[in-house]
Design a protein around this motif. Structure first.
Motif, PDB file in Angstrom:
ATOM      1  N   PRO A 925      93.906  33.013   8.974  1.00 11.89           N
ATOM      2  CA  PRO A 925      95.141  32.298   8.598  1.00 11.89           C
ATOM      3  C   PRO A 925      95.744  32.789   7.289  1.00 11.89           C
ATOM      4  N   ALA A 926      94.901  33.347   6.419  1.00 13.65           N
ATOM      5  CA  ALA A 926      95.409  33.847   5.134  1.00 13.65           C
ATOM      6  C   ALA A 926      96.063  35.218   5.268  1.00 13.65           C
ATOM      7  N   GLY A 927      96.026  35.806   6.436  1.00 14.49           N
ATOM      8  CA  GLY A 927      96.675  37.092   6.656  1.00 14.49           C
ATOM      9  C   GLY A 927      95.785  38.292   6.504  1.00 14.49           C
ATOM     10  N   TYR A 928      94.473  38.079   6.319  1.00 15.26           N
ATOM     11  CA  TYR A 928      93.556  39.199   6.200  1.00 15.26           C
ATOM     12  C   TYR A 928      93.060  39.610   7.574  1.00 15.26           C
ATOM     13  N   MET A 929      92.834  40.902   7.748  1.00 12.73           N
ATOM     14  CA  MET A 929      92.409  41.425   9.045  1.00 12.73           C
ATOM     15  C   MET A 929      91.290  42.439   8.842  1.00 12.73           C
ATOM     16  N   ILE A 930      90.297  42.379   9.715  1.00 12.00           N
ATOM     17  CA  ILE A 930      89.216  43.347   9.639  1.00 12.00           C
ATOM     18  C   ILE A 930      89.692  44.684  10.192  1.00 12.00           C
ATOM     19  N   PRO A 931      89.038  45.791   9.833  1.00 10.79           N
ATOM     20  CA  PRO A 931      89.473  47.100  10.341  1.00 10.79           C
ATOM     21  C   PRO A 931      89.335  47.189  11.862  1.00 10.79           C
ATOM     22  N   ILE A 932      90.289  47.871  12.470  1.00  7.97           N
ATOM     23  CA  ILE A 932      90.275  48.124  13.910  1.00  7.97           C
ATOM     24  C   ILE A 932      90.309  49.630  14.108  1.00  7.97           C
ATOM     25  N   TYR A 933      89.360  50.139  14.891  1.00  9.07           N
ATOM     26  CA  TYR A 933      89.150  51.574  14.998  1.00  9.07           C
ATOM     27  C   TYR A 933      89.400  52.059  16.428  1.00  9.07           C
ATOM     28  N   PRO A 934      89.749  53.342  16.585  1.00 10.63           N
ATOM     29  CA  PRO A 934      89.733  53.949  17.924  1.00 10.63           C
ATOM     30  C   PRO A 934      88.296  54.228  18.351  1.00 10.63           C
ATOM     31  N   SER A 935      88.080  54.368  19.648  1.00  8.42           N
ATOM     32  CA  SER A 935      86.716  54.592  20.139  1.00  8.42           C
ATOM     33  C   SER A 935      86.147  55.912  19.647  1.00  8.42           C
ATOM     34  N   GLU A 936      87.003  56.829  19.215  1.00  4.12           N
ATOM     35  CA  GLU A 936      86.531  58.105  18.676  1.00  4.12           C
ATOM     36  C   GLU A 936      85.633  57.896  17.465  1.00  4.12           C
ATOM     37  N   VAL A 937      85.933  56.881  16.661  1.00  2.00           N
ATOM     38  CA  VAL A 937      85.106  56.593  15.489  1.00  2.00           C
ATOM     39  C   VAL A 937      83.689  56.231  15.918  1.00  2.00           C
ATOM     40  N   MET A 938      83.561  55.498  17.009  1.00  2.00           N
ATOM     41  CA  MET A 938      82.237  55.135  17.493  1.00  2.00           C
ATOM     42  C   MET A 938      81.492  56.355  18.023  1.00  2.00           C
ATOM     43  N   LEU A 939      82.178  57.208  18.793  1.00  2.00           N
ATOM     44  CA  LEU A 939      81.507  58.392  19.336  1.00  2.00           C
ATOM     45  C   LEU A 939      81.007  59.311  18.224  1.00  2.00           C
ATOM     46  N   THR A 940      81.867  59.556  17.254  1.00  2.90           N
ATOM     47  CA  THR A 940      81.460  60.406  16.136  1.00  2.90           C
ATOM     48  C   THR A 940      80.383  59.727  15.296  1.00  2.90           C
ATOM     49  N   GLY A 941      80.489  58.410  15.116  1.00  2.00           N
ATOM     50  CA  GLY A 941      79.478  57.688  14.348  1.00  2.00           C
ATOM     51  C   GLY A 941      78.119  57.722  15.007  1.00  2.00           C
ATOM     52  N   LEU A 942      78.083  57.629  16.336  1.00  2.00           N
ATOM     53  CA  LEU A 942      76.801  57.722  17.034  1.00  2.00           C
ATOM     54  C   LEU A 942      76.191  59.102  16.886  1.00  2.00           C
ATOM     55  N   LEU A 943      77.036  60.123  16.843  1.00  2.00           N
ATOM     56  CA  LEU A 943      76.528  61.481  16.641  1.00  2.00           C
ATOM     57  C   LEU A 943      76.006  61.646  15.215  1.00  2.00           C
ATOM     58  N   ARG A 944      76.749  61.167  14.258  1.00  2.00           N
ATOM     59  CA  ARG A 944      76.315  61.278  12.858  1.00  2.00           C
ATOM     60  C   ARG A 944      75.198  60.289  12.526  1.00  2.00           C
ATOM     61  N   GLN A 945      75.069  59.225  13.339  1.00  2.00           N
ATOM     62  CA  GLN A 945      74.212  58.087  12.999  1.00  2.00           C
ATOM     63  C   GLN A 945      74.656  57.475  11.676  1.00  2.00           C
ATOM     64  N   GLN A 946      75.978  57.433  11.533  1.00  2.00           N
ATOM     65  CA  GLN A 946      76.561  56.878  10.310  1.00  2.00           C
ATOM     66  C   GLN A 946      78.038  56.581  10.602  1.00  2.00           C
ATOM     67  N   ILE A 947      78.463  55.342  10.370  1.00  2.00           N
ATOM     68  CA  ILE A 947      79.855  54.949  10.575  1.00  2.00           C
ATOM     69  C   ILE A 947      80.446  54.581   9.225  1.00  2.00           C
ATOM     70  N   LEU A 948      81.501  55.288   8.847  1.00  2.00           N
ATOM     71  CA  LEU A 948      82.173  55.040   7.570  1.00  2.00           C
ATOM     72  C   LEU A 948      83.361  54.119   7.806  1.00  2.00           C
ATOM     73  N   ARG A 949      83.477  53.075   6.994  1.00  2.00           N
ATOM     74  CA  ARG A 949      84.480  52.050   7.246  1.00  2.00           C
ATOM     75  C   ARG A 949      85.900  52.497   6.936  1.00  2.00           C
ATOM     76  N   ASP A 950      86.061  53.553   6.144  1.00  2.00           N
ATOM     77  CA  ASP A 950      87.388  53.887   5.669  1.00  2.00           C
ATOM     78  C   ASP A 950      88.049  55.020   6.445  1.00  2.00           C
ATOM     79  N   GLU A 951      87.527  55.406   7.615  1.00  2.00           N
ATOM     80  CA  GLU A 951      88.139  56.532   8.306  1.00  2.00           C
ATOM     81  C   GLU A 951      88.769  56.097   9.629  1.00  2.00           C
ATOM     82  N   ASP A 952      89.925  56.693   9.906  1.00  2.00           N
ATOM     83  CA  ASP A 952      90.610  56.544  11.195  1.00  2.00           C
ATOM     84  C   ASP A 952      90.830  55.096  11.583  1.00  2.00           C
ATOM     85  N   ILE A 953      91.380  54.301  10.667  1.00  2.00           N
ATOM     86  CA  ILE A 953      91.663  52.896  10.957  1.00  2.00           C
ATOM     87  C   ILE A 953      93.031  52.811  11.627  1.00  2.00           C
TER      88      ILE A 953
END
Length: 961
Positions: A925-953
């Motif tokens: 209600p305050a207007g804040y929103m969590i990051p929303i990512y494309p599925s590519e971020v998940m595929l690359t994150g699974l390969l790296r075994q590391q997901i960075l919150r600040d990329e490809d939002i």
């Protein structure tokens, strides 16, 4: 007269005795004052035939229903002294005005069945299927399309059932069924409830008179006794195994082997005919090839079953046939009562033939034509007939009509409808054989295989790439397992043909083999996907087209390999959108297996002794209620997910099945050991034919460096005992994007190893380079699998010992066998060694919920196993309270500057621009929103075994605080 008032005598009251009315009389009374089909204006599909249509009409009239006004295109033909409406074909790419113009009845408008002009407009269509020309118009107008069961059950019960539970759609496989269960665990009942109701059926907790099926394991209990006492109700006591098989195949199988008392299924002795589904008649396929007509002959009809129909022969088919073949075809059609449309004297061309212009039609009067006989989905005639709603059928369809003396919709079977002219992309390299399918079923599959461009072989050799079998037994099956040939059932062939593309062979529907001989009888049950035909009608030149399919799950190579920035730019729609889109499409390519094309001549394997001779889910739908409108249930997707766990949770139900499978497995392995022993006697060809590599000549070559005793000792050292006391290879190798040669197969077997197909069975994954394939991403977080390069296999085979990759073993050759791919590491900005270390230290998504919106590609079905392997859970729906809690917890992680950027919040949202309308649900209600990512971020994150919150939002308000 006295002062007392006088009271007049009161007449004695007569008390009438109470009248006891039977249930049938009460229903009759209720129907008289409140007709069941009040306000129902019906049209009955003439596919039912004259007798059945008349019976349905009488039932509707008893309940107060009224027939619809028939339009000009619903004109009748006289047959056997009665008038019968003509059949028509499906409408493809017709304008809405044309669809209404060609309809055989008037549609209800503004919720009223009767207009001011007195025309009775349809509110209900009674049809066994959806293969009639007006179906799409009815669906858009909200007209109910139901089977005749809706009429019978509603009239019998005295109230009108909810129409959606009697749907005519083929995907509603439990349509018309009312199910209850007894003596079953709660979890099992909930699974069955979700599955039955999501696929068109109804559920009752208590036994009622309208129940059609009682699920039980033993013929005891009050519900079973009620069904036995009231046999007139037709309640069918049935084993739950029938539901399991139906869900596994997504086709209704025969109920007879599973019915009480004394279900034949428990004895395991069922004939193929007894296992045939009730609604699938036997196939009728001509043995001769019907494409040229040179060897084609229709049987002489015994009655004029085509009286009143005008039949036209496609211009291109007429040119392909000889004059004699056209004359014989026309004669047979006229003997069946049809009128053959006379062609124009000559065909004209719209331009130079060197430019490949279309040949104009030789059909003069399209308005009078009812049926077009056509072989391919090309040309002016095919396109025109499809847009006008004519019946378009092949010579195979015509042959079946003459055999059965009855017309059916050509779109109900794949071969009855014209096929695409060009082969399926990727199918021309396949060599396919068939086992345990006999007679017309085998001929039907052979035609599908050759029509798609693959090579069909009667016998099996090492050149074969696929085995289509109805049973996991026989010589062909044993050889296929040994030679690493893909083994599937006939549904894979039919689904590939329906979508005109190569589908994955790993889909559970294609790899399920029931214990009963029912698959052979189910051949031909797959229908044409009418919704996809518009692509061919729009491209009458016959270009090769592939249809998208929700069943086409991504295979081992379809997650490969596009850099993350390209995907992000493509989704964001920046300047180079088209180029980025092509890059993204390249990310979804098939594995290019390193097939062995040595071409060596090997002895073939024929059929087993028992086979000699002729041999779409709706996502997110929420059904409202039961027939009486009370209870809600889960969506179709949730039901299908629940049904997949049916064989797991129903342990009591399937205990004896496990014993039977165990016995069959022991029998198969004993036979295989016997064949291997025969091959070890020095007969090189016998050993090779039975799929046993490393015998004969290869055995001698290995023996030159090590004695037989040493090889046997090595084999004993490299095996272990599994849970059932059987020997299991200690080294089990899984390959991705490449395939070992036959020589390597033999050497692996001699050293006591095995080649496996599933990640859960493997100890080593061999790959040429880092690839984001399904196998690679599943193996990476699996701690017992070593990911190695091709050097590991080559060095192990050369030294005839398995190189130990465990650092504790301190094998000096281990460093040479590490997988190294610096190009891939630069592309995805990571180090493989570090990713493996992170995967072995902790599970990447432990405690994380991944929310995937519906249109995201790849979607839930593909990403779910990858996410769960890394400790997370993948969902597409969350309860409002849980969603809010996860959002609040995630915002705390995102907004806290002191938390590392690789700390994953409790909720990850994967989405795409098409689903941006859903993003507001992830905003506070305050207007804040969590990051929303494309599925590519998940595929690359699974390969790296590391997901960075600040990329490809994706979302603009992603940073919130």
């Amino acid at each position: 007269m006295t002062g007392e008032d006088t009271i007049a005598p009161v007449a004695e009251q007569v008390v009438l005795p109470a009248v006891e009315l039977s249930e049938a009389e009460q229903q009759c009374f209720a129907r008289y004052f409140a007709p069941v089909f009040k306000d129902v204006v019906y049209w009955i599909n003439p596919i039912y035939g004259a007798v059945e249509s008349e019976r349905i009409a009488q039932q509707l009239a008893i309940g107060g229903g009224r027939p619809a006004t028939i339009r000009r295109h619903g004109r009748s033909v006289e047959r056997d002294g009665t008038e019968v409406q003509r059949l028509n074909g499906v409408l493809v790419r017709a304008l809405p005005q044309m669809a209404s113009h060609l309809a055989r009845f008037y549609l209800a408008s503004s919720g009223s069945a009767s207009g001011e002009d007195g025309v009775q407009r349809v509110t209900h269509v009674i049809s066994p299927d959806t293969h009639f020309g007006e179906y799409q118009t009815c669906a858009r107008a909200g007209v109910c399309v139901v089977t005749s069961l809706w009429v019978d059950r509603s009239l019998q019960s005295g109230w009108r059932y909810v129409e959606r539970f009697f749907s005519a759609k083929a995907r509603d496989i439990f349509s018309g069924m009312v199910v209850t269960a007894t003596h079953m665990p709660v979890a099992d009942k909930e699974t069955l409830l979700a599955s039955v109701m999501a696929l068109g059926g109804q559920w009752r907790e208590k036994m009622r008179a309208d129940v059609t099926h009682l699920i039980l394991m033993k013929d005891v209990g009050p519900k079973y006794e009620f069904a036995q006492r009231h046999s007139e109700l037709g309640i069918r006591p049935i084993l739950p195994h029938w539901f399991k098989e139906t869900l596994n195949l997504l086709h209704c199988v025969s109920q007879e082997p599973y019915l009480f008392p004394n279900p034949p299924m428990l004895d395991g002795k069922i004939s193929r005919e007894a296992a045939r589904p009730e609604d699938i008649p036997p196939l009728a396929v001509p043995s001769a090839d019907t494409h040229t007509g040179s060897a084609y002959e229709l049987p002489k009809p015994s009655e004029a079953f085509m009286r009143g129909y005008v039949v036209a022969i496609d211009t291109q088919l007429r040119d392909a046939l000889t004059e004699g073949a056209v004359a014989r075809l026309s004669q047979r059609l006229e003997e069946a009562g049809a009128v053959v449309a006379e062609p124009l004297a000559a065909a004209t061309r719209t331009g130079s033939s060197s430019k490949g212009e279309l040949v104009e039609s030789r059909i003069a009067d399209w308005d009078s034509v009812d049926i077009l006989v056509c072989q391919y989905r090309i040309g002016y005639d095919y396109s025109k007939a499809s847009r006008l709603g004519k019946m378009v059928g092949t010579l195979v369809w015509l042959y079946r009509a003459f055999i059965t003396q009855r017309l059916t919709a050509p779109t109900q079977r794949l071969l009855d409808y014209p096929m695409p002219l060009h082969p399926v992309a990727g199918m021309t390299d396949m060599v396919i054989t068939v086992s345990h399918y006999t007679g017309a079923s085998r001929e039907y599959l052979r035609r599908l295989i050759t029509a798609m461009g693959a090579q069909y072989t009667a016998k099996m050799t090492k050149r074969n790439t696929h085995l289509i079998t109805a049973s996991q037994e026989g010589r062909k099956y044993a050889a296929a397992i040994s030679w690493n040939v893909d083994v599937v059932n006939h549904l894979w062939v039919e689904q590939c043909y329906q979508r005109w593309k190569v589908l994955t062979v790993s889909h559970p529907n294609f790899t399920h083999f029931p214990d009963l001989p029912m698959l052979n009888s189910m051949v031909g049950s797959t229908e044409i996907n009418v919704g996809k035909l518009k692509a061919w009608v729009d491209v009458p030149q016959g270009e090769s087209l592939a249809e998208w399919s929700d069943m086409d799950v991504l295979s081992d190579g379809e997650l490969d390999e596009t850099p993350a920035p390209a995907i992000a730019a493509a989704i964001a729609g920046n300047g180079a959108g088209e180029e980025k889109g092509e890059a993204m499409a390249a990310d979804l390519t098939e594995d290019e297996d390193d097939n062995d094309e040595s071409g060596q001549d090997v002895k073939s394997i024929g059929d087993s002794a028992d086979e000699q001779g002729d041999v779409g889910m709706r996502e997110g739908d929420e059904m409202a209620a039961l027939s009486l409108g009370q209870r809600r249930h889960t969506s179709r997707a949730a039901a299908m997910a629940a049904s997949k766990s049916l064989s797991v949770i129903m342990q009591a139900v399937n205990s004896f099945e496990a014993d039977m499978r165990k016995e069959q497995l022991h029998k198969y392995r004993r036979n295989l050991v016997g064949r291997r022993s025969m091959g070890a006697g020095g007969d090189e060809e016998t050993g090779r034919d039975n799929g046993v590599a490393g015998r004969g000549k290869r055995g001698e070559e290995l023996g030159s460096g090590a004695g037989e005793g040493e090889v046997a000792s090595s084999k004993r050292r490299r095996t272990m005992v599994d849970d059932h006391g059987r020997q299991r290879p200690a080294v089990r190798i899984l390959f991705t994007v490449l395939r070992p040669t036959e020589e390597q197969y033999g050497q692996i077997a001699e050293m006591g190893g095995a080649v496996v197909q599933e990640v859960r069975d493997a100890t080593h994954l061999v790959c040429e380079k880092v690839r984001r394939t399904e196998k690679f991403l599943l193996a990476l977080p699996t701690r017992h699998i070593w990911i190695v390069g091709c050097a590991w296999l080559n060095l192990s085979l050369a030294q005839r010992r398995w190189v130990e990759m465990d650092p504790a073993k301190r094998d000096p050759d281990a460093a040479k066998c590490q997988l190294v791919d610096r190009d891939a590491e630069r592309t995805w900005r990571f180090r493989l060694e570090e990713a493996i270390q992170r995967a072995r230290a902790r599970r990447l998504l432990e405690g994380v919920t991944v929310f995937i919106t519906p249109t995201t590609k790849p979607g839930l079905r593909t990403l779910k196993p990858l996410i769960e392997m890394n400790g997370g859970s993948a969902v597409e729906h969350l309860e409002e309270g849980r969603l809010k809690a996860l959002i609040d917890a995630s915002l705390k992680v995102v907004s806290n500057k002191s938390i590392a950027k690789d700390r994953i919040p409790p909720l990850l949202v994967l989405s795409c621009m098409e689903d941006s309308h859903m993003w507001k649900g992830f905003e506070t209600p305050a207007g804040y929103m969590i990051p929303i990512y494309p599925s590519e971020v998940m595929l690359t994150g699974l390969l790296r075994q590391q997901i960075l919150r600040d990329e490809d939002i994706l979302n603009v308000k992603s940073n919130g605080h």
